[in-house]
Design an enzyme around this catalytic site. Structure first.
Site, PDB file in Angstrom:
ATOM      1  N   HIS A  41      55.889  74.447  71.624  1.00 31.32           N
ATOM      2  CA  HIS A  41      56.520  74.547  70.303  1.00 31.32           C
ATOM      3  C   HIS A  41      55.487  74.930  69.247  1.00 31.32           C
ATOM      4  CE1 HIS A  41      60.328  73.545  68.097  1.00 31.32           C
ATOM      5  NE2 HIS A  41      59.490  73.829  67.120  1.00 31.32           N
ATOM      6  N   ARG A  59      53.879  82.722  63.369  1.00 33.04           N
ATOM      7  CA  ARG A  59      54.097  83.334  62.042  1.00 33.04           C
ATOM      8  C   ARG A  59      54.061  84.859  62.001  1.00 33.04           C
ATOM      9  NH1 ARG A  59      56.564  78.975  60.368  1.00 33.04           N
ATOM     10  NH2 ARG A  59      55.243  77.274  59.620  1.00 33.04           N
ATOM     11  N   ASP A  94      65.098  77.608  66.159  1.00 38.27           N
ATOM     12  CA  ASP A  94      64.248  76.560  65.575  1.00 38.27           C
ATOM     13  C   ASP A  94      63.890  76.821  64.119  1.00 38.27           C
ATOM     14  OD1 ASP A  94      62.631  74.092  65.891  1.00 38.27           O
ATOM     15  OD2 ASP A  94      61.070  75.487  65.229  1.00 38.27           O
ATOM     16  N   HIS A 100      66.910  72.596  67.834  1.00 39.11           N
ATOM     17  CA  HIS A 100      66.389  71.984  66.600  1.00 39.11           C
ATOM     18  C   HIS A 100      67.531  71.108  66.076  1.00 39.11           C
ATOM     19  CE1 HIS A 100      64.352  72.025  62.536  1.00 39.11           C
ATOM     20  NE2 HIS A 100      65.598  71.817  62.151  1.00 39.11           N
ATOM     21  N   ASN A 122      59.236  68.407  59.072  1.00 40.80           N
ATOM     22  CA  ASN A 122      60.640  68.210  59.419  1.00 40.80           C
ATOM     23  C   ASN A 122      60.808  68.320  60.925  1.00 40.80           C
ATOM     24  OD1 ASN A 122      63.369  67.916  59.241  1.00 40.80           O
ATOM     25  ND2 ASN A 122      63.776  70.066  58.789  1.00 40.80           N
ATOM     26  N   ASP A 127      54.451  71.349  67.594  1.00 43.83           N
ATOM     27  CA  ASP A 127      55.204  71.879  66.448  1.00 43.83           C
ATOM     28  C   ASP A 127      54.244  72.432  65.398  1.00 43.83           C
ATOM     29  OD1 ASP A 127      57.250  72.682  64.817  1.00 43.83           O
ATOM     30  OD2 ASP A 127      57.961  70.684  64.301  1.00 43.83           O
ATOM     31  N   PHE A 181      57.631  72.355  54.547  1.00 47.17           N
ATOM     32  CA  PHE A 181      57.603  71.391  55.643  1.00 47.17           C
ATOM     33  C   PHE A 181      56.640  71.895  56.713  1.00 47.17           C
ATOM     34  CE2 PHE A 181      61.983  70.463  54.128  1.00 47.17           C
ATOM     35  CZ  PHE A 181      61.954  69.080  54.148  1.00 47.17           C
ATOM     36  N   GLY A 182      55.916  70.975  57.349  1.00 43.77           N
ATOM     37  CA  GLY A 182      55.189  71.357  58.554  1.00 43.77           C
ATOM     38  C   GLY A 182      53.699  71.125  58.482  1.00 43.77           C
TER      39      GLY A 182
END
Lengths: 312, 428, 179
Positions: free
Chosen positions: B65, B69, B157, B184, B283, B310, B328-329
């Site tokens: 996961h 980008r 996702d 997701h 998230n 993730d 988020f992330g």
């Protein structure tokens, strides 16, 4: 006593001594607003920026009058005139303001934690004028000042807070402040407006409005913030008023000398009936008066004190 | 040119756990030898010897996961920087999520990613394609076409497949293609604009909360659809006790489900979100201590099959904002291994269990045979289990540094990463 | 080491209040249109005593106010703490009145400067005078007392302590000298 903190960000970070000092100072300031010349030279030459990213009339006016009564120069920035609409980040805006050497920035912002974020970026004092649904320290302090004025002290009082606790920064700061000063706080609202874990702030959740106000020394009604919510928190104002509105019958359940408060602006006939709002028990306008004195005290306290010799 | 990995413990769960030397030749594992048999080999000038005494050699770790980008958000990460960061983190392969710009919902984007990956000089990339066109949740993407181009899974996702009927059809369609769907799990309505876990901490901070049910409600729905269709459903980044329990019960009934969690969910709780530090915003959000314990329990009893990072890189500009406005992330490729090794150090998992969750199970779901045996591609990770250090984002290879673990003391690190017989990372 | 030297005891105190009261009456040929304003915290006790004494002599009650001058100090941002602010109470109109400011110690003169500024914000007195218990010298501004209890020779590092019964349970003035 010396106030050691640079900023006033929330009630949680103030101890009871500091709160007492602020309230005492505010009480001393109150008389200035009654003089023929409502102005003292204390903050002459100081610059205070009122940075209100979120619309506000009374809080901004109150801060502005407070600053002017202390002879500070104030500059206001509203959202529409600020660079935020041009895409500048909050931190960049704050750094730009800092570069103009203000002494204090008062920030009102729609994001929780905004004042915390900029306080770490600027050297001047930051006073949180309300951030998102997190904190509204000056409102909680003026509420404490108003209660103390009528009741002598907050210790042991039963204080009921009724309304949209979930979306209220005033409720959060009030609960933390009142319980810190020894009051027993109970809150009440439809469960749609009671946030998960609110008890950890120092209150209990009453099962209905009557239970909540029974025997109360103070009842604080919160504004139903129509602008914050869709239509799934409560079905109609009519239902809300009958379940959670403060009316004379409910006031009778409280102590005889109960005082009624509301941080404003009120929705008459929704959370509070006009009969109650205009009654002798109502302190709603005293809150507004005390707001100016309290905010003068905050300016006075964060702007003062640097050298160690006291040479008068 | 041959490479001899010498002196290490070789651990391939279910296959091998012994002191062995490994000879690598022509991109493949040539032989697994007793250390006594390799002294003459190490003298040969044709053999590069890697002294791995005290180290553990495992089948190459796979992070299923990861957000690379590229295309579209190269300022956060590129395929090259992401795959090199993966190699530094000990991963020989990653599964890349399709929420790029454009979305990986067609074979051209898939081919682009695979092609870039080939020349990145880091880990391998196995892309995941989108379930729906543009991940917009309205109509199916051309999954077979993408499968031909090289995707190993499908997922929207970053977004849930909100339409239950579309989800059913996707499962049915993928069942025929024998490709898993990664879920997701999130109910966007219940999330209600929240940005951290719903509970006392969010209430105090005045941050809108995301309830556990926002995740578990979709887990329960997709278990029902899994049982209806018989297709393989894999749940991504599980964060709540309720989700784990739902998967546990589904597995007991024999449903074709699997799931993963991420290191931050068994390492931190929402109590760690301090001073509106947006590096703690992801998230699903960091949950309560009860959830953290349930995650560890799920890892221990096998309910949770895999650990994935993730990895979600964001630039400082997207993080240096008000909490509710920040992205988020968090990045995870370069912290996943040491954070997961903590479970072994604490006696929660055996080393074999951990390798199973970070290598064997991910390989299985992607359809890869990564056993350490002669003839298989030489994708190997060598772990130094003893070294202690503090996590330092400034030396991350990833283009983004958004981690909540800066300064954290950890034990264990990648010593060497080998992909296709080539050393793509070696600790200095 | 610090050395304490008593300057005024309770008897001296009483005599000074009596004398100053007489001087005020004499100067103003009565107490017509007069008001006293004590500077907080000990000046307001002294002002009340002077008023009581004048009442005893003349059988006329003269109005007394008290004033907090902290908001008018010129050095408040430089001092180590924020002085506690108390409300000022001037329960009479100062316009066209002859106001006598009353304080315990006159030193640099800056407190009196602040007090005059503060008083102006309450109205426009026709005249302002100053009554002081102890004058210790070292003026930094052109300010002198009209009614003076005692002059004490001091070094600037010496401390003058004034105790009054209302605040401290005794009437006493002493000097603390660094030895």
């Amino acid at each position: 006593m010396r106030f050691e903190k640079k900023d006033i960000l929330d009630i949680k970070s103030l101890d009871t001594k500091e709160i007492t000092m602020i309230l005492d100072t505010a009480q001393g300031m109150k008389e200035i607003s009654k003089r023929p010349v409502k102005k003292v030279p204390t903050l002459r030459g100081k610059t205070i920026i009122l940075f209100f990213q979120e619309p506000s009339t009374r809080t901004k006016l109150s801060f502005e009058i407070a600053a002017k009564r202390l002879s500070a120069d104030t500059v206001s920035i509203a959202k529409s005139s600020s660079s935020i609409v041009k895409g500048e980040t909050l931190i960049d805006t704050a750094k730009n303001l800092e570069a103009m050497n203000p002494d204090i920035i008062v920030l009102r912002h729609s994001s929780s934690g905004a004042a915390h974020v900029i306080s770490k970026q600027v050297k001047c004092s930051v006073i949180n004028g309300g951030d998102g649904i997190h904190a509204h320290p000056s409102q909680a302090l003026l509420d404490m000042m108003s209660i103390r004025e009528k009741k002598g002290s907050l210790a042991g009082l039963n204080i009921s807070i009724v309304g949209d606790i979930a979306h209220s920064r005033v409720a959060r700061s009030d609960i933390i402040g009142f319980s810190k000063m020894g009051a027993k706080v109970s809150v009440c609202a439809p469960q749609t407006m009671i946030p998960n874990g609110i008890e950890s702030l120092g209150c209990r959740v009453a099962k209905d409005m009557d239970t909540c106000v029974e025997g109360a020394d103070v009842i604080m009604m919160l504004r139903i913030q129509k602008e914050r919510q869709g239509n799934i928190l409560f079905p109609s104002e009519r239902e809300y008023a009958s379940l959670y509105g403060l009316n004379p019958a409910r006031v009778k359940l409280a102590q005889k000398d109960v005082i009624l408060m509301h941080p404003g602006p009120m929705n008459r006939g929704v959370e509070i009936s006009s009969e109650v709002a205009d009654s002798n028990s109502s302190m709603i306008l005293d809150q507004v008066t005390n707001g100016v004195a309290l905010r003068m005290a905050l300016f006075y306290i964060v702007a003062g004190g640097s050298r160690h010799a006291d040479s008068y | 040119m041959q490479i001899l990995i010498k002196g290490a413990r070789v651990l391939d769960p279910g296959n091998l756990d012994d002191k062995k030397d490994i000879l690598v030749r022509d991109r493949k594992i040539e032989a697994i030898l007793d250390p006594s048999d390799t002294s003459n080999l190490s003298d040969s000038s044709d053999v590069q010897v890697v002294d791995a005494s005290g180290m553990i050699v495992v089948p190459g770790l796979i992070d299923i996961h990861v957000h690379l980008r590229e295309p579209g958000h190269e300022y956060k990460e590129t395929i090259e920087s992401g795959l090199k960061a993966a190699a530094r983190g000990g991963f020989t392969a990653v599964c890349s999520m399709p929420n790029t710009d454009p979305v990986n919902d067609n074979s051209q984007v898939t081919a682009f990613i695979i092609n870039r990956g080939k020349y990145a000089g880091g880990a391998r990339v196995y892309p995941a394609g989108a379930v729906s066109q543009g991940s917009s949740g309205t109509s199916l993407a051309q999954i077979y076409d993408m499968q031909q181009a090289g995707i190993r899974a499908v997922t929207d996702d970053g977004l849930p497949v909100e339409n239950s009927l579309l989800m059913r059809r996707a499962l049915e369609y993928c069942n025929g293609l024998n490709i898993p769907i990664f879920v997701h799990a999130e109910d966007k309505n219940l999330m209600d604009g929240g940005s951290m876990n719903e509970g006392p901490h969010a209430t105090f901070m005045g941050i809108k909360g995301i309830p556990n049910a926002a995740e578990s409600i979709m887990v329960l729905r997709d278990i029902a659809l899994c049982e209806l269709t018989g297709a393989a459903v894999h749940f991504c980044h599980m964060s709540t006790a309720e989700s784990i329990e739902a998967v546990r019960q589904a597995k007991k009934r024999g449903a074709n489900v699997s799931c993963e969690t991420a290191p931050h969910y068994f390492t931190l709780t929402d109590g760690a979100v301090k001073d509106y530090d947006t590096n703690f915003k992801m998230n699903p959000p960091l949950r309560s201590e009860k959830d953290r314990k349930a995650i560890i329990e799920g890892l221990m009893d096998g309910t949770i099959d895999m650990i994935a990072s993730d990895h979600a890189p964001h630039s400082a500009d997207e993080k240096n904002l008000e909490f509710d406005r920040a992205a988020f992330g968090i990045v995870g490729l370069e912290t996943s291994l040491p954070l997961s090794l903590k479970l072994v150090q604490d006696g929660m998992l055996s080393m074999a269990d951990l390798v199973d969750k970070m290598s064997k199970q991910p390989a299985k779901i992607l359809g890869i045979d990564n056993d350490i045996k002669p003839g298989n591609p030489a994708d190997l990770t060598i772990i130094d289990p003893q070294i202690q250090y503090a996590i330092d984002p400034s030396i991350f290879i990833s283009k983004s540094k958004n981690t909540p673990f800066s300064g954290r003391q950890v034990q264990g690190k990648t010593f060497l990463t080998m992909v296709d017989g080539r050393i793509v990372y070696k600790k200095q | 080491m610090k050395k304490k030297k008593i300057i005024l005891n309770d008897q001296d105190f009483k005599r000074i209040i009596t004398r100053i009261s007489h001087e005020i009456i004499e100067t103003h040929k009565g107490v017509q249109n007069l008001g006293l304003v004590g500077i907080q915290t000990r000046g307001d006790s002294l002002a009340k005593r002077v008023a009581d004494q004048i009442e005893a002599i003349e059988n006329i009650i003269i109005p007394v106010g008290s004033m907090d001058i902290n908001m008018y100090r010129d050095d408040w941002t430089k001092i180590s703490h924020q002085p506690t602010v108390r409300p000022s109470k001037i329960p009479f109109n100062v316009d066209n009145k002859k106001i006598i400011l009353v304080d315990d110690v006159l030193y640099t003169g800056r407190t009196i400067r602040a007090a005059m500024d503060a008083l102006m914000d309450f109205g426009r007195p026709s005249r302002i005078e100053l009554a002081i218990l102890v004058d210790r010298g070292h003026r930094e501004l052109p300010i002198q007392a009209d009614y003076k209890g005692i002059f004490v020779d001091t070094e600037s590092e010496d401390m003058i302590h004034v105790h009054v019964t209302e605040h401290d349970g005794e009437d006493l003035v002493y000097k603390e000298i660094e030895k």
